[in-house]
Design an enzyme around this catalytic site. Structure first.
Site, PDB file in Angstrom:
ATOM      1  N   ASP A   1       0.865  -1.111  -0.024  1.00 49.69           N
ATOM      2  CA  ASP A   1      -0.041   0.123  -0.088  1.00 49.69           C
ATOM      3  C   ASP A   1       0.845   1.289  -0.041  1.00 49.69           C
ATOM      4  O   ASP A   1       2.010   1.064   0.207  1.00 49.69           O
ATOM      5  CB  ASP A   1      -1.107  -0.150   1.349  1.00 49.69           C
TER       6      ASP A   1
ATOM      7  N   HIS B   1      -7.190  -4.443   9.914  1.00 48.36           N
ATOM      8  CA  HIS B   1      -7.015  -4.339   8.527  1.00 48.36           C
ATOM      9  C   HIS B   1      -5.606  -5.091   8.164  1.00 48.36           C
ATOM     10  O   HIS B   1      -4.680  -5.077   9.006  1.00 48.36           O
ATOM     11  CB  HIS B   1      -6.820  -2.682   8.190  1.00 48.36           C
TER      12      HIS B   1
ATOM     13  N   GLU C   1      -9.470  -1.788   5.144  1.00 49.51           N
ATOM     14  CA  GLU C   1     -10.186  -1.237   6.639  1.00 49.51           C
ATOM     15  C   GLU C   1     -11.471  -2.146   6.831  1.00 49.51           C
ATOM     16  O   GLU C   1     -12.053  -2.955   5.571  1.00 49.51           O
ATOM     17  CB  GLU C   1     -10.792   0.039   6.286  1.00 49.51           C
TER      18      GLU C   1
HETATM   19  C1  GLP Z   1      -0.383   0.514   8.347  1.00 47.17           C
HETATM   20  C2  GLP Z   1      -0.072  -0.567   7.294  1.00 47.17           C
HETATM   21  C3  GLP Z   1      -0.127  -2.005   7.407  1.00 47.17           C
HETATM   22  C4  GLP Z   1       0.452  -2.293   8.750  1.00 47.17           C
HETATM   23  C5  GLP Z   1      -0.516  -1.523   9.845  1.00 47.17           C
HETATM   24  C6  GLP Z   1       0.162  -2.108  11.297  1.00 47.17           C
HETATM   25  O1  GLP Z   1      -1.457   0.873   8.630  1.00 47.17           O
HETATM   26  N1  GLP Z   1      -0.592  -0.330   5.923  1.00 47.17           N
HETATM   27  O2  GLP Z   1       0.366  -2.787   6.516  1.00 47.17           O
HETATM   28  O3  GLP Z   1       0.152  -3.718   9.167  1.00 47.17           O
HETATM   29  O4  GLP Z   1      -0.195  -0.160   9.546  1.00 47.17           O
HETATM   30  O5  GLP Z   1       1.191  -1.000  11.857  1.00 47.17           O
HETATM   31  P1  GLP Z   1       2.208  -1.216  12.937  1.00 47.17           P
HETATM   32  O6  GLP Z   1       3.032  -2.285  12.389  1.00 47.17           O
HETATM   33  O7  GLP Z   1       2.987  -0.079  13.071  1.00 47.17           O
HETATM   34  O8  GLP Z   1       1.550  -1.775  14.212  1.00 47.17           O
END
Ligand code: GLP
Length: 260
Positions: free
Chosen positions: A67, A138, A143
């Site tokens: 993404d 997500h 979402e």
């Molecule tokens: C973002 C990304 C996701 C990721 C998520 C979790 O929103 N688009 O791909 O898995 O955050 O983030 P974190 O690893 O910082 O908890």
């Protein structure tokens, strides 16, 4: 679905890197699906270490990121292209033209999304996809409520995701409202999936994703229907799982031919 509980994120990263290392050795032109966020950082650190030690060659590898924020250019410090450059690409020998990240500045987003899907197909599909997990369930930026049949497209971020990700920006107002993300079905097409989640803040959503009903309201729960998923979690993220003792028993009793 295999659930592997380890004492720390570093232990999870070491196992994940071993799986990726084996795959890349077997198939030099492996297609990897990559994720951003803080969760994959120990894994990327481990991949860089293996590469520096001469144990992992990325010269034939292609990567597709899940993404990107709409409106941020690749050199914006909060863009996912920039993140990947800093945290992984600059420290390994992957060819930059084989690193795909959706373009947050694409003029025609719908066309760009179709081209992204086509590029994945043209490379023969994704062999192994790395995933993190949002606190709202997500994967990528799919979402709650995302179609379980969705492909790469534009999405609007929830308030919760913007709050969670505000820590990377100076203020929450700077967090983009829109993104491009691979769809749930795009992720389900990947041949193998490794999902990582760490810390108490992920415990409740991990339990819903693994042990709750499959629902578009928890997009990660669709992974229950994928034939080759491994979930790597630390003790804190495992704390709400009903079957956690069983998952430990399975991992400890793995026959040697199944070992990682
Ligand atoms: C973002 C990304 C996701 C990721 C998520 C979790 O929103 N688009 O791909 O898995 O955050 O983030 P974190 O690893 O910082 O908890």
């Amino acid at each position: 679905m295999e659930v592997i509980i380890q004492p720390s994120p570093e232990d999870c990263a070491a196992l994940g890197a071993r799986i990726i290392g084996k795959l890349v050795k077997q198939k030099a032109d492996t297609v990897l699906g990559l994720a951003t966020g803080s969760t994959p950082l120990p894994l990327y650190g481990e991949l860089v270490r293996l590469h520096r030690d001469g144990k992992l060659d990325f010269s034939g590898v292609t990567s597709f990121n899940l993404d990107e924020y709409i409106g941020l250019s690749g050199d914006h410090p909060c863009s996912y292209r920039y993140f990947m450059q800093q945290e992984l690409f600059k420290d390994i020998n992957i060819e930059s033209e084989r690193t795909y990240v959706p373009d947050g500045l694409a003029d025609d987003i719908a066309r760009h999304c179709l081209a992204y899907e086509q590029a994945i197909l043209d490379c023969g599909g994704i062999d192994l996809q790395i995933l993190g997990l949002g606190t709202d369930g997500h994967i990528g930026f799919n979402e709650p409520g995302s179609s379980l049949g969705s492909r790469t497209r534009i999405k609007t971020l929830t308030g919760k995701t913007r709050e969670d990700n505000a820590r990377f920006f100076d203020t929450i107002d700077e967090v983009p409202r829109h993104c491009i993300t691979m769809g749930v079905a795009t992720i389900m097409d990947c041949r193998q999936i490794l999902l990582f989640a760490f810390g108490e803040g992920k415990a409740e959503i991990i339990a819903k994703a693994i042990e709750g009903p499959v629902s578009a309201m928890v997009p990660a729960s669709i992974l229950q229907m994928h034939p080759d998923v491994t979930i790597f979690i630390d003790e804190a993220a495992a704390s709400s799982l009903k079957n956690r003792d069983y998952y430990r028993e399975v991992f400890e009793g793995k026959p040697s031919w199944q070992s990682i």
